[in-house]
Scaffold this active site. Structure first.
Site, PDB file in Angstrom:
ATOM      1  N   THR A  13       0.834  -1.219   0.000  1.00 50.62           N
ATOM      2  CA  THR A  13       0.000   0.000   0.000  1.00 50.62           C
ATOM      3  C   THR A  13       0.863   1.263   0.000  1.00 50.62           C
ATOM      4  O   THR A  13       0.467   2.281  -0.565  1.00 50.62           O
ATOM      5  CB  THR A  13      -0.967   0.032   1.204  1.00 50.62           C
ATOM      6  OG1 THR A  13      -0.229   0.041   2.423  1.00 50.62           O
ATOM      7  CG2 THR A  13      -1.922  -1.148   1.190  1.00 50.62           C
ATOM      8  N   ASN A  14       2.034   1.196   0.611  1.00 46.39           N
ATOM      9  CA  ASN A  14       2.932   2.363   0.557  1.00 46.39           C
ATOM     10  C   ASN A  14       3.497   2.544  -0.852  1.00 46.39           C
ATOM     11  O   ASN A  14       3.654   3.678  -1.317  1.00 46.39           O
ATOM     12  CB  ASN A  14       4.054   2.226   1.583  1.00 46.39           C
ATOM     13  CG  ASN A  14       3.583   2.595   2.971  1.00 46.39           C
ATOM     14  OD1 ASN A  14       3.391   3.768   3.272  1.00 46.39           O
ATOM     15  ND2 ASN A  14       3.363   1.608   3.815  1.00 46.39           N
ATOM     16  N   LEU A  94      18.856  -5.808   4.853  1.00 39.53           N
ATOM     17  CA  LEU A  94      19.826  -5.573   3.783  1.00 39.53           C
ATOM     18  C   LEU A  94      21.244  -5.793   4.291  1.00 39.53           C
ATOM     19  O   LEU A  94      21.569  -5.410   5.414  1.00 39.53           O
ATOM     20  CB  LEU A  94      19.692  -4.133   3.260  1.00 39.53           C
ATOM     21  CG  LEU A  94      18.467  -3.830   2.395  1.00 39.53           C
ATOM     22  CD1 LEU A  94      18.403  -2.338   2.087  1.00 39.53           C
ATOM     23  CD2 LEU A  94      18.468  -4.645   1.101  1.00 39.53           C
ATOM     24  N   HIS A 110       8.509   3.469   8.884  1.00 42.07           N
ATOM     25  CA  HIS A 110       8.248   2.648  10.064  1.00 42.07           C
ATOM     26  C   HIS A 110       6.969   3.155  10.737  1.00 42.07           C
ATOM     27  O   HIS A 110       6.798   4.359  10.918  1.00 42.07           O
ATOM     28  CB  HIS A 110       9.436   2.735  11.042  1.00 42.07           C
ATOM     29  CG  HIS A 110       9.240   1.868  12.243  1.00 42.07           C
ATOM     30  ND1 HIS A 110       9.440   0.502  12.222  1.00 42.07           N
ATOM     31  CD2 HIS A 110       8.804   2.175  13.498  1.00 42.07           C
ATOM     32  CE1 HIS A 110       9.148   0.011  13.409  1.00 42.07           C
ATOM     33  NE2 HIS A 110       8.760   0.989  14.202  1.00 42.07           N
TER      34      HIS A 110
END
Ligand code: GRF
Length: 207
Positions: A13-14, A94, A110
């Protein structure tokens, strides 16, 4: 034109908010050149394909070690010419060498006001469960640069969201997304594309 690679693992959704904001001209001078998913078959990939964005799946478990995973990611990122990496619900960690290579060019969203409810283990509904358990009156979202730590990089933007007495983790998660995340992430990309964000003494400054 800022070339953006968006890294996803789930619903996206972001990612969608960013796609829509670019299409609407609210985010200027930026284009999404690649969507990289850590999982196959997630909705974020459908969203990207629908928007005509090239996608690729890179799964950590397919690589023998961190080094070969890192090389594969670096190859994908350099091939699409990414200037900025956006972590939008990306659930893999990562490699430190990649983070170093892209210093101050990776951002993450976040779902809390960092430094509350962040760090190792704080992702998804857990963040909102803990916020409600603690009884905070305000929570929200944070966009920050990614450094070698967990949720510890320079903070770019934050937006507060009120909790409600009858909130469940699910209702709070949804409201934090609607009221904060989907606005903050495009806004941060827009500011970066405009060259208005720089890091000094470990802090992000917006001009
Ligand atoms: C969001 O809550 C984001 O803050 C967090 O992961 C979630 C991703 O949601 N990092 P979506 O995949 O963008 O819908």
């Amino acid at each position: 034109m800022l070339k953006v690679a968006v890294l996803v693992s789930g619903g996206g959704t972001n990612l969608q908010a960013l796609i829509d904001s670019i299409e609407a001209g609210k985010v200027k001078n930026a284009e999404i050149v690649r969507v990289v998913s850590s999982r196959e078959g997630v909705k974020a990939l459908n969203r990207a394909e629908k928007a005509g964005i090239e996608t690729v799946v890179v799964r950590k478990k397919d690589y023998a070690d961190e080094e070969s995973y890192c090389s594969a990611m670096l190859k994908v990122l350099s091939e699409c010419g990414a200037d900025l990496i956006v972590l939008a619900g990306f659930l893999s960690v990562l490699p430190a060498s990649l983070v170093k290579e892209y210093e101050n060019r990776i951002i993450n969203i976040h779902p809390s006001l960092i430094p509350s409810f962040c760090g190792v283990g704080y992702y998804g509904l857990k963040v909102h469960e803990e916020a409600l358990k603690r009884g905070v009156k305000l929570t929200g979202a944070t966009v920050h640069f990614v450094d070698e730590g967990c949720d510890s990089g320079p903070i770019i933007l934050q937006k507060a969201v009120s909790t409600r007495i009858d909130d469940t983790p699910e209702t709070l998660q949804r409201r934090v997304m609607e009221e904060a995340e989907w606005k903050l992430l495009p806004e941060a990309v827009n500011l970066i594309a405009a060259g208005r964000v720089r890091v000094r003494d470990g802090k992000a400054e917006i001009s």
